[in-house]
Write a protein that holds these residues in place. Structure first.
Motif, PDB file in Angstrom:
ATOM      1  N   HIS A  90      52.187  47.095  70.819  1.00 59.30           N
ATOM      2  CA  HIS A  90      51.759  48.466  71.085  1.00 59.30           C
ATOM      3  C   HIS A  90      51.159  49.079  69.819  1.00 59.30           C
ATOM      4  O   HIS A  90      50.069  49.678  69.840  1.00 59.30           O
ATOM      5  N   PRO A 124      54.061  53.969  68.225  1.00 58.10           N
ATOM      6  CA  PRO A 124      54.175  52.826  67.315  1.00 58.10           C
ATOM      7  C   PRO A 124      52.860  52.551  66.581  1.00 58.10           C
ATOM      8  O   PRO A 124      51.769  52.758  67.123  1.00 58.10           O
ATOM      9  N   ARG A 128      56.840  46.549  70.876  1.00 60.16           N
ATOM     10  CA  ARG A 128      56.520  47.664  69.984  1.00 60.16           C
ATOM     11  C   ARG A 128      55.473  47.255  68.942  1.00 60.16           C
ATOM     12  O   ARG A 128      54.578  48.034  68.608  1.00 60.16           O
ATOM     13  N   GLU A 180      55.002  54.367  62.504  1.00 57.08           N
ATOM     14  CA  GLU A 180      54.793  55.302  63.605  1.00 57.08           C
ATOM     15  C   GLU A 180      53.731  56.311  63.208  1.00 57.08           C
ATOM     16  O   GLU A 180      53.691  56.762  62.057  1.00 57.08           O
TER      17      GLU A 180
END
Length: 478
Positions: A129, A90, A126, A85
């Motif tokens: 992303h 993400p 995720r 992160e």
């Protein structure tokens, strides 16, 4: 060989065949034990991908091909993804395999094989992303680099640190390759069309996309040589650019200059036609994302205008005679009328254009070009006792890349051609259960790169492709 030079990397010979060590009647599971890491050691696990493995594997009658699929298809998620992160968003750092750096091209191609499953799996979304965001940050750091460090403040730990170019912290290698930026556009488009998830396409992404388009324009070099130059002290001429690092002379006709090919080898003539064709299709993909995900009509119009300009230049300067009264795409040109015909296994290649949306498989111009590439007219097409296929100067003569066999199968509608490709793939993995970078045309036990996630993903894509197009072929044994 240096670590960054992929020639000979991870070369070696594999152990004797597993079947010789087992009694007759042993189960397929015993003969072909899984080569995946133990579950606890896998970098990322997607329920949607695991379900896809189970679904497709059940349709593959040949036990060895089924085993290869189960090993190869999840390789990227199993071994190359580091999810984190940054600023509350993400982040995904995806290495190419046995080199601990992120290539824009490889990371995009590795993840593309899962994009059709993203809508079914929030965790997988995720990862996409995070990678799309990571790539935008990489491009903003240096849009001319091809590979990046995980830490954007770290110096390259590869031999590229000594290259004569504008090396910045966070850059692993700075070889300018058109396809690097194209692949990020294709990945963004694939994710958007599969999910219609706007989350990755924020202001940061838009800045990165704008910088990519600006880089293409800079490398048309209409107003001078542009900011990019590159030289490397290396005995191989494929590792450096001539004329103070700017490459061979060109007439400025609207095509985009590329310093290097997707193989990371230097271009002989700077207008690399497969990559310019990819740029046209990728810019159109990017325009769709701008228009639909961000409502940015101006950015979309800018992409389409550049795509049209490059396409016109390709039509005028990108073709050559095939020697049989016809016309084919050239591999490289210089705008003065000089052209090279060859092909390289790395995609974008002349024979791999449909895989990246840069040509229709049925287009007569593409068909003529691909046929000529898969022939002795291409100096890097090799026929041996183990297989036939295309290699390139990166590894050397007589070295076939499985990627070229995978591409050949996906281009073909001929069942006999596809069957032959499946036999070659089955018999040249050297009992490792994975695809390699290359293998000797007569001795597949001599190969390079045990851990090459891009080729593994492409094998998975072939199985998915055949499950859609030619399911009867998966029901056969080879």
């Amino acid at each position: 060989m240096t670590m960054i030079d992929r020639r000979g990397m991870m070369a070696g010979t594999a152990a004797a065949g597993l079947t010789a060590l087992l009694p007759s009647g042993a189960t397929a599971a015993a003969v072909f034990p899984s080569k995946r890491p133990p579950k606890a050691q896998r970098r990322f696990t997607s329920p949607a991908v695991e379900a896809e493995i189970k679904r497709v594997k059940a349709k593959i009658a040949d036990p060895e091909l089924a085993w290869l699929f189960e090993n190869c298809y999840p390789c990227t998620l199993d071994t190359t993804v580091k999810l984190g992160e940054i600023d509350g968003k993400p982040d995904a750092f995806v290495i190419t395999g046995d080199i601990n750096a992120l290539w824009l091209r490889d990371s995009s191609a590795q993840m593309q094989t899962y994009v059709h499953l993203a809508s079914k799996d929030a965790g997988l979304r995720r990862v996409f992303h995070g990678l799309i965001q990571r790539q935008a940050r990489c491009i903003l750091l240096d849009s001319y680099a091809n590979a990046y460090m995980e830490d954007p403040t770290a110096k390259s730990n590869l031999s590229a640190i000594n290259d004569k170019t504008d090396m910045k912290p966070g850059v692993a290698e700075r070889k300018w390759e058109i396809d690097s930026l194209c692949y990020t556009m294709r990945l963004a488009h694939g994710y958007w069309t599969a999910t219609h998830d706007k989350a990755p396409f924020d202001a940061l992404w838009a800045q990165g996309a704008a910088r990519a388009v600006a880089t293409f324009r800079e490398q048309q070099r209409k107003d001078g040589p542009g900011p990019y130059h590159f030289q490397r002290v290396d005995p191989s001429p494929t590792e450096t650019l001539m004329l103070k690092g700017y490459g061979a002379p060109t007439r400025k006709v609207g095509l985009i200059h590329s310093g290097f090919r997707p193989s990371d080898d230097a271009c002989v003539l700077p207008f690399l036609i497969p990559s310019n064709l990819f740029a046209v299709s990728a810019l159109k993909m990017l325009a769709q994302v701008h228009r639909e995900a961000r409502g940015d009509a101006a950015a979309a119009k800018d992409c389409l205008a550049l795509a049209a300009e490059v396409q016109a230049a390709l039509d005028a300067h990108g073709k050559m005679a095939d020697g049989n009264g016809g016309e084919v795409w050239a591999f490289e040109v210089d705008g003065f009328g000089n052209a090279i015909f060859m092909d390289d296994a790395n995609v974008p290649s002349l024979s791999g254009l449909p895989l990246i949306g840069a040509a229709d498989r049925a287009d007569p111009l593409f068909r003529r070009t691909a046929a000529l590439a898969w022939s002795n007219r291409n100096p890097y097409y090799f026929e041996g006792t183990a297989a036939h296929g295309i290699g390139g100067p990166h590894i050397g003569l007589d070295q076939i890349w499985p990627m070229s066999i995978l591409t050949h199968a996906m281009n073909s509608d001929d069942d006999a051609v596809i069957r032959q490709c499946l036999r070659w793939l089955k018999t040249t993995h050297a009992n490792t259960g994975f695809m390699h970078e290359s293998f000797d045309k007569n001795d597949p036990m001599t190969f390079t790169r045990t851990w090459f996630a891009w080729a593994n993903g492409l094998f998975g894509e072939l199985m998915l492709d055949l499950e859609r197009r030619k399911p009867a072929l998966l029901a056969e044994r080879y």
